[in-house]
Scaffold this active site. Structure first.
Site, PDB file in Angstrom:
ATOM      1  N   GLY A   1      -0.719  10.362   3.482  1.00  0.00           N
ATOM      2  CA  GLY A   1      -1.535  10.674   4.394  1.00  0.00           C
ATOM      3  C   GLY A   1      -0.622  11.262   5.479  1.00  0.00           C
TER       4      GLY A   1
ATOM      5  CB  ALA B   1       3.563  11.071   7.081  1.00  0.00           C
ATOM      6  CG  ASP B   2       1.527   4.903   5.779  1.00  0.00           C
ATOM      7  OD1 ASP B   2       2.493   4.359   6.233  1.00  0.00           O
ATOM      8  OD2 ASP B   2       0.968   4.328   5.017  1.00  0.00           O
ATOM      9  CB  THR B   3       4.671   7.655   1.616  1.00  0.00           C
ATOM     10  OG1 THR B   3       4.520   8.953   2.373  1.00  0.00           O
ATOM     11  CG2 THR B   3       4.783   7.789   0.201  1.00  0.00           C
TER      12      THR B   3
END
Length: 203
Positions: free
Chosen positions: A115, A78-80
């Site tokens: 994401g 994930a990436d925030t």
């Protein structure tokens, strides 16, 4: 790493992230998993790239990188990013950068966009972006500097942690709380259940 929870996994799971928050969220579900963050650097957003497209690109980049080394496992990454208007905020590069971010967020509503990417054992890739609106209180520069001195903002997107000391900055959220923490648990759970990767119960 495991603790009692409502779900169990049917395949090995690898978390392609070193985030303690994401580890805790998956562990709370009762899942067992190994942690292997991707060593790849995160490129900057491309001109005209939307926040959702950017975090999806980053999540897929890191997850697919790790998945090449763990074939047959389910790999989750994930990436925030914190988004204010057209500005995409990652992790601050310095204390002054953190102050600039927090000052911009003060008294405003922003979006936290995460994401996530799931690579299944058969090689299929499922990814999605989730957005949550966050309202921030108006804070003084002295308050923000004192918060920065705790050290907490320095490895957080947007320079704050809703689940930590930074909770005092937030007046309201609309959407997934865990998405702001770093992983939209309900959506990830739905993907894992639908794919047969996890099942309810411990039996």
């Amino acid at each position: 790493m495991t603790k009692p929870g409502p779900f169990q996994n049917r395949t090995p799971i690898v978390l392609a992230s070193g985030s303690p928050r994401r580890r805790e969220l998956l562990s709370d579900l009762g899942l067992t998993f190994d942690v292997h963050p991707s060593p790849l650097d995160e490129p900057s957003p491309e001109p005209g790239e939307t926040p959702a497209a950017y975090v999806l690109r980053m999540a897929e980049l890191k997850t697919l990188d790790v998945a090449t080394r763990f074939r047959g496992a389910t790999v989750i990454g994930a990436d925030t990013a914190v988004v204010l208007g057209e500005r995409i905020m990652g992790k601050p590069r310095s204390r002054l950068d953190a102050l600039d971010m927090l000052t911009a967020l003060s008294g405003a509503t922003h979006q936290v966009v995460t994401g996530f990417c799931v690579v299944l054992p058969d090689g299929r890739t499922l990814s999605e972006a989730v957005s949550t609106d966050v309202d921030m209180r108006t804070s003084t520069e002295g308050e923000l500097m004192s918060y920065i001195e705790t050290g907490e903002p320095m490895d957080k997107a947007g320079a704050y942690a809703i689940q930590g000391v930074g909770t005092f900055l937030v007046t309201a959220i609309r959407g997934s709380y865990t998405n702001v923490v770093g992983l939209p648990v309900a959506r990830v759970l739905e993907v894992l259940l639908a794919s047969g990767i996890i099942t309810p119960g411990r039996g």
